[in-house]
Design a protein around this motif. Structure first.
Motif, mmCIF file in Angstrom:
data_model
loop_
_atom_site.group_PDB
_atom_site.id
_atom_site.type_symbol
_atom_site.label_atom_id
_atom_site.label_comp_id
_atom_site.label_asym_id
_atom_site.label_seq_id
_atom_site.Cartn_x
_atom_site.Cartn_y
_atom_site.Cartn_z
ATOM 1 N N ILE A 101 20.093 17.446 -17.536
ATOM 2 C CA ILE A 101 19.971 15.991 -17.682
ATOM 3 C C ILE A 101 20.213 15.375 -16.307
ATOM 4 O O ILE A 101 21.349 15.088 -15.906
ATOM 5 C CB ILE A 101 20.979 15.445 -18.715
ATOM 6 C CG1 ILE A 101 20.925 16.267 -19.994
ATOM 7 C CG2 ILE A 101 20.681 13.979 -18.997
ATOM 8 C CD1 ILE A 101 19.545 16.376 -20.609
ATOM 9 N N ASP A 102 19.147 15.200 -15.553
ATOM 10 C CA ASP A 102 19.265 14.628 -14.221
ATOM 11 C C ASP A 102 18.067 13.721 -13.967
ATOM 12 O O ASP A 102 17.239 13.486 -14.848
ATOM 13 C CB ASP A 102 19.353 15.736 -13.154
ATOM 14 C CG ASP A 102 18.190 16.725 -13.256
ATOM 15 O OD1 ASP A 102 17.174 16.392 -13.935
ATOM 16 O OD2 ASP A 102 18.279 17.820 -12.670
ATOM 17 N N GLU A 103 17.970 13.221 -12.765
ATOM 18 C CA GLU A 103 16.900 12.288 -12.434
ATOM 19 C C GLU A 103 15.524 12.937 -12.535
ATOM 20 O O GLU A 103 14.538 12.276 -12.889
ATOM 21 C CB GLU A 103 17.122 11.727 -11.025
ATOM 22 C CG GLU A 103 16.268 10.516 -10.696
ATOM 23 C CD GLU A 103 16.544 9.331 -11.617
ATOM 24 O OE1 GLU A 103 15.588 8.561 -11.875
ATOM 25 O OE2 GLU A 103 17.692 9.180 -12.084
ATOM 26 N N ALA A 104 15.450 14.209 -12.255
ATOM 27 C CA ALA A 104 14.176 14.916 -12.344
ATOM 28 C C ALA A 104 13.649 14.909 -13.777
ATOM 29 O O ALA A 104 12.433 14.786 -14.010
ATOM 30 C CB ALA A 104 14.330 16.349 -11.841
ATOM 31 N N LEU A 105 14.558 15.017 -14.762
ATOM 32 C CA LEU A 105 14.133 14.981 -16.163
ATOM 33 C C LEU A 105 13.505 13.635 -16.500
ATOM 34 O O LEU A 105 12.458 13.566 -17.152
ATOM 35 C CB LEU A 105 15.330 15.252 -17.082
ATOM 36 C CG LEU A 105 15.027 15.209 -18.585
ATOM 37 C CD1 LEU A 105 15.780 16.304 -19.324
ATOM 38 C CD2 LEU A 105 15.388 13.845 -19.183
ATOM 39 N N TYR A 106 14.143 12.557 -16.050
ATOM 40 C CA TYR A 106 13.606 11.221 -16.342
ATOM 41 C C TYR A 106 12.244 11.012 -15.680
ATOM 42 O O TYR A 106 11.360 10.358 -16.249
ATOM 43 C CB TYR A 106 14.593 10.141 -15.885
ATOM 44 C CG TYR A 106 15.839 10.065 -16.738
ATOM 45 C CD1 TYR A 106 15.772 9.636 -18.062
ATOM 46 C CD2 TYR A 106 17.078 10.432 -16.228
ATOM 47 C CE1 TYR A 106 16.917 9.570 -18.844
ATOM 48 C CE2 TYR A 106 18.231 10.359 -16.997
ATOM 49 C CZ TYR A 106 18.138 9.934 -18.315
ATOM 50 O OH TYR A 106 19.267 9.873 -19.089
ATOM 51 N N GLU A 107 12.066 11.566 -14.488
ATOM 52 C CA GLU A 107 10.773 11.439 -13.810
ATOM 53 C C GLU A 107 9.686 12.212 -14.559
ATOM 54 O O GLU A 107 8.564 11.712 -14.728
ATOM 55 C CB GLU A 107 10.897 11.944 -12.369
ATOM 56 C CG GLU A 107 11.759 11.047 -11.475
ATOM 57 C CD GLU A 107 11.874 11.596 -10.070
ATOM 58 O OE1 GLU A 107 11.289 12.675 -9.797
ATOM 59 O OE2 GLU A 107 12.551 10.953 -9.234
#
Length: 374
Positions: free
Chosen positions: A104-110
């Protein structure tokens, strides 16, 4: 499941003596409804007529009439939900794979943003979904991808909730429903399926074959009329507005519960054809001052953002009251319902995932979100 709101006739004055225990109607004669609001009626039990046949002239509901009461049908939806999930698999697979073996990090949201946009969710709806998801993840301190996926389903349900609304039948006698849509969206077939559902629930239906331009459209609607044993008003090569006027007038004279008007397919870019639709609406109002009571647009779920453009154009021309979304089976663009909810939240009365009558079902936000995300 098919559900709609059905208005009951006002109950008679209560007798002085205590009422006897409730019993089923005898000999086919309707018994007076109870004073309290009626409970949901299961699907096998047909709804009672909105107004006793030929008991009174067609007129709008009086100001002191009771509010429409719910009539719902709740047969098993498991097989249909399985078909919906299968139909939305192309849309949802790109979204659900984001949550496989990841942190669960920024890469997932992207990645999730890209997947939502690929599903034709639209920029505005995608932005809102991600903002809501970030907030929910923070509130629940979610660290597991499966938990985040469940929170996305919650966020999507909240976004789609304004689209969940039942069709109202019985507030007017008859209820006049005008149906529009572009060619190939499944408009006439959806009218046939809706006719079957209404007839199965005890509603007397009159069809208006006002699609006088498309070859075999009148014959196609006639087949549905024969199959469902309902009346139809049609004229070969006639003026669509005139056919609509005649049908609404006939529906009032015959005491029908519902008049369904099938209009010719239109592209919103064809201005002169869109003006023909507005003319039909005006003529219907001349036949019945409060009509049309519902203006539905049938859209093809495969068309993605183009479906949103259609909703905007037809809403501006006709003041839409509801949508029927067809062909959701096998589409990779089912996220367009989120875009509609964000930018033009016209209620979605029904969604279709196949060719059979039972494949047209009422829209429920939670079911759709869970089917989309698996």
């Amino acid at each position: 499941m098919f559900s709609f709101f059905k208005k009951k006739t006002p109950p008679p004055a209560a007798p002085a003596a205590p009422a006897p225990p409730e019993a089923p109607p005898a000999g086919g004669q309707p018994s007076p409804p109870p004073a309290a609001a009626p409970a949901p009626v299961p699907a096998p039990e047909p709804a009672a007529p909105a107004v006793p046949a030929a008991a009174q002239p067609p007129a709008d509901t009086p100001a002191d009439a009771p509010a429409p009461s719910p009539v719902t049908a709740e047969p098993a939806r498991r097989s249909w939900m399985a078909r919906l999930s299968a139909g939305l698999r192309k849309t949802g697979s790109g979204i659900t794979t984001v949550f496989v073996g990841t942190r669960i990090d920024e890469a997932l949201y992207e990645e999730l943003e890209d997947a939502l946009l690929m599903a034709d969710t639209g920029v505005k709806a995608t932005t809102q979904l991600l903002q809501t998801l970030r907030r929910k993840v923070k509130e629940h301190k979610a660290a597991d991808p499966a938990a985040v996926k469940a929170l996305l389903a919650d966020a999507l349900t909240e976004l789609l909730q304004p689209l969940e609304k039942p069709l109202v039948i019985g507030a007017h006698q008859p209820t006049v429903i005008m149906v529009a849509g572009v060619n190939g969206a499944g408009k006439t077939t959806s009218i046939g399926k809706l006719t079957r559902h209404l007839a199965d629930h005890g509603q007397s239906v009159l069809l208006a074959a006002a699609d006088t331009f498309r070859a075999a459209a009148r014959e196609q609607l006639g087949v549905w009329a024969t199959r469902n044993t309902v009346d139809i008003i049609s004229q070969q090569g006639g003026d669509p507005a005139a056919v609509s006027f005649d049908a609404v007038s006939a529906g009032r004279a015959r005491g029908k519960d519902v008049v369904l008007v099938d209009t010719a397919g239109r592209l919103p870019t064809q201005l002169h054809l869109m003006q023909e639709l507005t003319k039909i609406r005006r003529v219907i109002t001349k036949a019945y001052a409060s009509a049309p009571h519902e203006v539905l647009l049938v859209i093809d779920g495969n068309t993605g953002q183009n479906a949103l453009a259609q909703v905007k154009a037809f809403d501006e021309a006709l003041q839409l009251t509801g949508l029927i979304v067809t062909k959701l089976d096998g589409t990779a663009k089912g996220g367009v319902l989120a875009a509609i909810a964000q930018e033009r939240p016209v209620p979605v009365y029904f969604i279709g995932v196949g060719e059979q009558v039972q494949d047209l079902q009422t829209f429920k936000a939670r079911e759709f979100a869970e089917a989309l995300l698996g």
